[in-house]
Design a protein around this motif. Structure first.
Motif, PDB file in Angstrom:
ATOM      1  N   ALA A  72       0.858  -1.190  -0.219  1.00 55.74           N
ATOM      2  CA  ALA A  72       0.068  -0.123   0.023  1.00 55.74           C
ATOM      3  C   ALA A  72       0.619   1.308   0.140  1.00 55.74           C
ATOM      4  O   ALA A  72       0.499   1.891  -0.564  1.00 55.74           O
ATOM      5  CB  ALA A  72      -0.971   0.029   1.355  1.00 55.74           C
ATOM      6  N   ALA A  73       2.108   1.299   0.532  1.00 56.99           N
ATOM      7  CA  ALA A  73       2.902   2.341   0.374  1.00 56.99           C
ATOM      8  C   ALA A  73       3.412   2.818  -0.633  1.00 56.99           C
ATOM      9  O   ALA A  73       3.513   4.197  -1.047  1.00 56.99           O
ATOM     10  CB  ALA A  73       4.051   2.116   1.467  1.00 56.99           C
ATOM     11  N   GLY A 124       2.656   6.907  -5.058  1.00 59.90           N
ATOM     12  CA  GLY A 124       2.277   7.412  -6.375  1.00 59.90           C
ATOM     13  C   GLY A 124       1.100   8.465  -6.371  1.00 59.90           C
ATOM     14  O   GLY A 124       1.149   9.201  -7.580  1.00 59.90           O
ATOM     15  N   PHE A 125       0.501   8.440  -5.576  1.00 58.20           N
ATOM     16  CA  PHE A 125      -0.683   9.336  -5.618  1.00 58.20           C
ATOM     17  C   PHE A 125      -0.546  10.231  -4.635  1.00 58.20           C
ATOM     18  O   PHE A 125      -1.562  11.338  -4.531  1.00 58.20           O
ATOM     19  CB  PHE A 125      -1.924   8.598  -5.368  1.00 58.20           C
ATOM     20  CG  PHE A 125      -2.611   7.530  -6.680  1.00 58.20           C
ATOM     21  CD1 PHE A 125      -2.660   8.167  -7.882  1.00 58.20           C
ATOM     22  CD2 PHE A 125      -2.443   6.164  -6.439  1.00 58.20           C
ATOM     23  CE1 PHE A 125      -3.034   7.359  -8.669  1.00 58.20           C
ATOM     24  CE2 PHE A 125      -3.036   5.494  -7.294  1.00 58.20           C
ATOM     25  CZ  PHE A 125      -3.191   5.950  -8.832  1.00 58.20           C
ATOM     26  N   LEU A 185      -1.168   5.548 -11.906  1.00 59.74           N
ATOM     27  CA  LEU A 185       0.146   5.245 -11.492  1.00 59.74           C
ATOM     28  C   LEU A 185       0.536   3.832 -12.084  1.00 59.74           C
ATOM     29  O   LEU A 185      -0.180   2.842 -11.980  1.00 59.74           O
ATOM     30  CB  LEU A 185       0.363   4.885 -10.048  1.00 59.74           C
ATOM     31  CG  LEU A 185       1.563   4.069  -9.515  1.00 59.74           C
ATOM     32  CD1 LEU A 185       2.972   5.042  -9.801  1.00 59.74           C
ATOM     33  CD2 LEU A 185       1.456   3.803  -8.026  1.00 59.74           C
ATOM     34  N   ARG A 186       1.539   3.714 -13.125  1.00 59.11           N
ATOM     35  CA  ARG A 186       1.808   2.624 -13.742  1.00 59.11           C
ATOM     36  C   ARG A 186       3.461   2.042 -13.532  1.00 59.11           C
ATOM     37  O   ARG A 186       4.437   2.690 -13.309  1.00 59.11           O
ATOM     38  CB  ARG A 186       1.937   2.730 -15.110  1.00 59.11           C
ATOM     39  CG  ARG A 186       2.214   1.651 -16.094  1.00 59.11           C
ATOM     40  CD  ARG A 186       2.073   1.723 -17.558  1.00 59.11           C
ATOM     41  NE  ARG A 186       0.873   1.777 -17.755  1.00 59.11           N
ATOM     42  CZ  ARG A 186       0.104   2.494 -18.690  1.00 59.11           C
ATOM     43  NH1 ARG A 186       0.974   3.074 -19.701  1.00 59.11           N
ATOM     44  NH2 ARG A 186      -1.063   2.340 -18.932  1.00 59.11           N
ATOM     45  N   LEU A 187       3.115   0.698 -12.719  1.00 61.88           N
ATOM     46  CA  LEU A 187       4.441   0.114 -12.728  1.00 61.88           C
ATOM     47  C   LEU A 187       4.806  -1.057 -13.659  1.00 61.88           C
ATOM     48  O   LEU A 187       3.862  -1.938 -13.719  1.00 61.88           O
ATOM     49  CB  LEU A 187       4.367  -0.395 -11.034  1.00 61.88           C
ATOM     50  CG  LEU A 187       3.910   0.647 -10.009  1.00 61.88           C
ATOM     51  CD1 LEU A 187       3.548  -0.340  -8.808  1.00 61.88           C
ATOM     52  CD2 LEU A 187       5.120   1.463  -9.683  1.00 61.88           C
ATOM     53  N   ARG A 193       3.935   8.187 -13.614  1.00 58.24           N
ATOM     54  CA  ARG A 193       2.545   8.889 -13.246  1.00 58.24           C
ATOM     55  C   ARG A 193       2.113   9.711 -14.328  1.00 58.24           C
ATOM     56  O   ARG A 193       2.966  10.556 -14.797  1.00 58.24           O
ATOM     57  CB  ARG A 193       2.708   9.659 -11.744  1.00 58.24           C
ATOM     58  CG  ARG A 193       3.102   8.891 -10.539  1.00 58.24           C
ATOM     59  CD  ARG A 193       3.368   9.600  -9.431  1.00 58.24           C
ATOM     60  NE  ARG A 193       4.489  10.128  -9.498  1.00 58.24           N
ATOM     61  CZ  ARG A 193       5.087  10.792  -8.685  1.00 58.24           C
ATOM     62  NH1 ARG A 193       4.535  10.848  -7.117  1.00 58.24           N
ATOM     63  NH2 ARG A 193       6.310  11.350  -8.426  1.00 58.24           N
ATOM     64  N   PHE A 194       0.611   9.602 -14.290  1.00 53.01           N
ATOM     65  CA  PHE A 194       0.432  10.601 -15.648  1.00 53.01           C
ATOM     66  C   PHE A 194      -1.213  10.908 -15.353  1.00 53.01           C
ATOM     67  O   PHE A 194      -1.887  10.061 -14.668  1.00 53.01           O
ATOM     68  CB  PHE A 194       0.357   9.720 -17.111  1.00 53.01           C
ATOM     69  CG  PHE A 194       0.061   8.417 -17.005  1.00 53.01           C
ATOM     70  CD1 PHE A 194      -1.251   8.130 -17.719  1.00 53.01           C
ATOM     71  CD2 PHE A 194       0.917   7.413 -16.729  1.00 53.01           C
ATOM     72  CE1 PHE A 194      -1.583   6.991 -17.626  1.00 53.01           C
ATOM     73  CE2 PHE A 194       0.537   6.012 -16.730  1.00 53.01           C
ATOM     74  CZ  PHE A 194      -0.661   5.894 -17.266  1.00 53.01           C
TER      75      PHE A 194
END
Length: 91
Positions: free
Chosen positions: A15-16, A21-22, A64-66, A79-80
């Motif tokens: 979760a962190a 990311g947000f 957020l894309r990983l 991030r976009f």
């Protein structure tokens, strides 16, 4: 727990990492997922991208894309802005 675990095509993301990311508190992540404010998508790479996955999380008009490998190692992070998706409104 590692930041990202991968078992049998199932991913668990700390979760962190999502919260960072947000720009929200990690304690909010589970509640936001339960009520639909945070949604996600998982895409498995093919051909040249085999062995990689894109994990995309959405909150309001942000994403957020990983990109990760089979071991859960983050290969890239982005991030976009993203169009709002269905579900509850972001708070």
């Amino acid at each position: 727990m590692p930041a990202i675990r991968h078992d049998d095509n199932r991913f668990e993301v700390d979760a962190a990492m999502i919260a960072d990311g947000f720009g929200i508190d990690a304690a909010q992540v589970a509640a936001f997922m339960r009520d639909g404010r945070i949604t996600s998508r998982c895409e498995e790479g093919i051909e040249a991208d085999a062995g990689r996955w894109r994990l995309t999380f959405y909150l309001g008009d942000r994403a957020l894309r990983l990109t990760v490998d089979a071991g859960g190692q983050v290969l890239s992070r982005a991030r976009f802005a993203a169009p709002r998706r269905g579900g509850a409104q972001a708070g």
